[in-house]
Design a protein around this motif. Structure first.
Motif, PDB file in Angstrom:
ATOM      1  N   LYS A 320       0.837  -1.215   0.000  1.00  0.00           N
ATOM      2  CA  LYS A 320       0.000   0.000   0.000  1.00  0.00           C
ATOM      3  C   LYS A 320       0.863   1.252   0.000  1.00  0.00           C
ATOM      4  CE  LYS A 320      -3.829  -2.147   2.451  1.00  0.00           C
ATOM      5  NZ  LYS A 320      -3.753  -2.752   3.782  1.00  0.00           N
ATOM      6  N   LEU A 321       1.908   1.250   0.832  1.00  0.00           N
ATOM      7  CA  LEU A 321       2.794   2.423   0.918  1.00  0.00           C
ATOM      8  C   LEU A 321       3.400   2.788  -0.434  1.00  0.00           C
ATOM      9  CD1 LEU A 321       4.983   1.782   4.093  1.00  0.00           C
ATOM     10  CD2 LEU A 321       3.745   3.879   3.571  1.00  0.00           C
ATOM     11  N   ASN A 322       3.745   1.762  -1.193  1.00  0.00           N
ATOM     12  CA  ASN A 322       4.432   1.982  -2.464  1.00  0.00           C
ATOM     13  C   ASN A 322       3.488   2.044  -3.664  1.00  0.00           C
ATOM     14  OD1 ASN A 322       7.450   1.838  -1.842  1.00  0.00           O
ATOM     15  ND2 ASN A 322       6.693   0.014  -0.800  1.00  0.00           N
ATOM     16  N   GLY A 323       2.231   1.707  -3.453  1.00  0.00           N
ATOM     17  CA  GLY A 323       1.284   1.640  -4.575  1.00  0.00           C
ATOM     18  C   GLY A 323       1.669   0.550  -5.560  1.00  0.00           C
ATOM     19  N   VAL A 324       2.054  -0.600  -5.021  1.00  0.00           N
ATOM     20  CA  VAL A 324       2.553  -1.691  -5.876  1.00  0.00           C
ATOM     21  C   VAL A 324       1.422  -2.284  -6.725  1.00  0.00           C
ATOM     22  CG1 VAL A 324       3.468  -4.062  -5.826  1.00  0.00           C
ATOM     23  CG2 VAL A 324       4.506  -2.275  -4.401  1.00  0.00           C
ATOM     24  N   LYS A 325       1.695  -2.368  -8.044  1.00  0.00           N
ATOM     25  CA  LYS A 325       0.692  -2.974  -8.946  1.00  0.00           C
ATOM     26  C   LYS A 325       0.960  -4.457  -9.158  1.00  0.00           C
ATOM     27  CE  LYS A 325      -1.347   0.791 -11.414  1.00  0.00           C
ATOM     28  NZ  LYS A 325      -1.553   1.430 -12.707  1.00  0.00           N
ATOM     29  N   GLY A 326       2.225  -4.834  -9.119  1.00  0.00           N
ATOM     30  CA  GLY A 326       2.563  -6.242  -9.314  1.00  0.00           C
ATOM     31  C   GLY A 326       3.786  -6.596  -8.487  1.00  0.00           C
ATOM     32  N   LEU A 327       3.873  -7.868  -8.121  1.00  0.00           N
ATOM     33  CA  LEU A 327       4.977  -8.337  -7.267  1.00  0.00           C
ATOM     34  C   LEU A 327       5.931  -9.236  -8.039  1.00  0.00           C
ATOM     35  CD1 LEU A 327       3.440  -9.551  -3.875  1.00  0.00           C
ATOM     36  CD2 LEU A 327       5.411  -8.042  -4.141  1.00  0.00           C
ATOM     37  N   CYS A 328       7.198  -9.212  -7.637  1.00  0.00           N
ATOM     38  CA  CYS A 328       8.158 -10.226  -8.103  1.00  0.00           C
ATOM     39  C   CYS A 328       8.439 -11.096  -6.902  1.00  0.00           C
ATOM     40  CB  CYS A 328       9.471  -9.611  -8.520  1.00  0.00           C
ATOM     41  SG  CYS A 328       9.334  -8.594  -9.958  1.00  0.00           S
ATOM     42  N   MET A 329       8.222 -12.369  -7.015  1.00  0.00           N
ATOM     43  CA  MET A 329       8.503 -13.283  -5.901  1.00  0.00           C
ATOM     44  C   MET A 329       9.848 -13.950  -6.189  1.00  0.00           C
ATOM     45  SD  MET A 329       7.233 -13.872  -3.028  1.00  0.00           S
ATOM     46  CE  MET A 329       5.578 -13.220  -3.156  1.00  0.00           C
TER      47      MET A 329
END
Ligand code: GDP
Ligand code: IMO
Ligand code: MG
Length: 429
Positions: A320-329
């Motif tokens: 939420k803090l970063n406004g992440v749209k997608g993750l890299c796992m």
């Protein structure tokens, strides 16, 4: 088509370097916007490992422009070493590819000394990298800092060093009872850096604006991780810059409207190097196993990284803090040999359950992680490049993580090499 920002979601070392290197193929310009040589970004190409501390991780792609933005604190000695090392293995054939903002603050020898002296004297050590980061950012904010543009002006630089040393030497001598610096020696030793930096210094803000106008694709490279952010991290056990995506703009001069996709990088488990709270830390054999299999030793200081299970409480807040749209796992392969894998879904603090991290850093150690156990897959994923080839339980683990944190996984990493990657969604496409 929007520009992309890449940030660390945990305590750093998530694998940002590898992902930035891969995405650089699709970008025209790669920009570092904060931090300094405290960062260690590892890229493995053709079996060879390259660790970058200051220069953006896009530098291994010929024809791409790499920018060290104004938000960085730059150690010219490390920059020189990094440029020479890269040149010796055939990179940066064209010096025009590397650009440094004149507004970037410079790390001085007294910053490094004060960083070390302070750590050695402190009871509650932070476990800094000793690279002078904190003292350099302090000087920037207190308006005493020396910037690249000041170094380029011989007289200005000399005056500023003398003025700074009056105060620094007083602290070093009187408070720390250590050897003071001689202005003359510093001024002389930085002459070589003036020549070096002159070659690369430019108005990078103007360059970024021009790229934006021309529709060039930009990739913003974060250093450290969200919980090392000076505002949002586990203060005071943090670094001295804002590591979250919000700092992309002040640290580079790009307008907030220029970035449309934030990619969050996180490991399939958690690590931390240095001091400070870490609720899911495993101080047992399992933690050792993760460290050993994952090669969890700092890329900058070689310190063993503390290891633990995936912590969805910190990840959810960070997204939420970063406004992440997608993750890299990242580093899924490190969990290949575990029968049971644990995920912390919330913390228990007294008789309350927290789904967000506590506000007070002192509350972290009182938080008890509440775990969900997930069956391991006990088969190799190392080097797998297609989602369908992943063992069923590995896919189940990833799906469950997506459900728990509420953001889709775009990229899965199955090894340190460029090729060991599953790209489900390319943020540039
Ligand atoms: P950064 O600071 O975020 O760029 O990350 P570091 O380079 O400090 O640490 C990540 C480490 O993990 C490096 O040694 C990488 O080569 C390695 N790495 C990255 N992705 C993977 C992966 O998927 N599997 C394994 N086993 N290692 C990886
Ligand atoms: P990358 O970019 C992990 C940690 C230090 C220490 C704290 C403050 O490779 O992810 P500093 O020297 O910044 O004043 O130290 O921050 N730290 C990192 N930990 N990865 C990093 O960078 C880090 N940069 C700083 O260990 O706990
Ligand atoms: Mg690192």
């Amino acid at each position: 088509m929007s520009n992309v920002g890449v940030v660390g979601i945990q305590w750093g070392d998530e694998g940002k370097g590898k992902i930035i290197d891969i995405l650089s193929e699709y970008a025209d310009v790669i920009v570092r916007f904060q931090g300094g040589a405290n960062a260690g970004h590892t890229i493995v190409v053709g079996g060879k490992k390259v660790i970058l501390h200051l220069i953006p991780s896009g530098i291994l792609h010929e024809k791409k422009y790499c920018i060290i933005g104004n938000g960085v604190v730059l150690d010219p000695g490390i920059l020189e070493q990094e440029i020479n090392d890269l040149k010796s293995i055939g990179y940066i054939k064209d010096d025009k590819r590397l650009m440094i903002s004149g507004l970037t603050h410079i790390i001085m020898p007294y910053h490094k000394k004060l960083d070390m002296l302070r750590e050695s004297k402190k009871k509650n050590k932070i476990g800094t990298t000793g690279r002078g980061i904190g003292p350099a950012y302090e000087d920037k904010v207190s308006r005493m800092g020396i910037r690249v543009i000041d170094l380029l002006d011989k007289k200005m630089f000399s005056d500023m060093v003398k003025e700074n040393l009056e105060i620094k030497n007083f602290i070093i001598k009187k408070y720390y009872k250590d050897q003071p610096f001689k202005a003359r020696e510093i001024i002389k030793s930085y002459e070589v850096y003036r020549k070096l930096l002159k070659k690369y210094t430019t108005d990078t803000t103007q360059f970024i604006h021009k790229c934006q106008q021309e529709g060039k694709k930009m990739l913003f490279e974060g250093a450290q991780g969200t919980y090392l952010d000076v505002d949002h991290g586990t203060y005071p056990f943090v670094t001295s810059s804002n590591t979250v995506s919000g700092n992309i703009f002040s640290g580079s001069g790009a307008p907030p409207t220029s970035v449309g996709y934030i990619l969050g990088i996180c490991k399939a488990y958690t690590t931390r190097v240095g001091e400070g709270p870490f609720p899911t830390e495993l101080s047992d054999e399992t933690g050792e196993r993760i460290r050993k299999i994952g090669g969890e030793y700092g890329a900058t200081t070689n310190r063993p990284r503390r290891c633990g299970w995936f912590d969805a409480v910190i990840v959810r807040r960070a997204l939420k803090l970063n406004g992440v749209k997608g993750l890299c796992m990242m580093k899924l392969d490190v969990l290949d040999e575990f029968d049971k894998i644990r995920v912390c879904t919330k913390y228990k603090l007294g008789n309350r359950f927290l789904t967000d991290p506590p506000m007070a850093t002192t509350s972290y150690p009182k938080c008890e992680p509440v775990y969900e156990d997930i069956d391991g897959w006990n088969s190799p994923t190392r080097g797998i490049t297609s989602y369908g080839d992943l063992p069923l339980n590995a896919r189940k683990y990833l799906k469950r993580l997506e459900e728990i944190v509420g953001v889709n996984i775009d990229i899965i990493s199955t090894g340190p090499e460029r090729e060991s990657t599953i790209v489900l969604k390319n943020p540039f496409e």
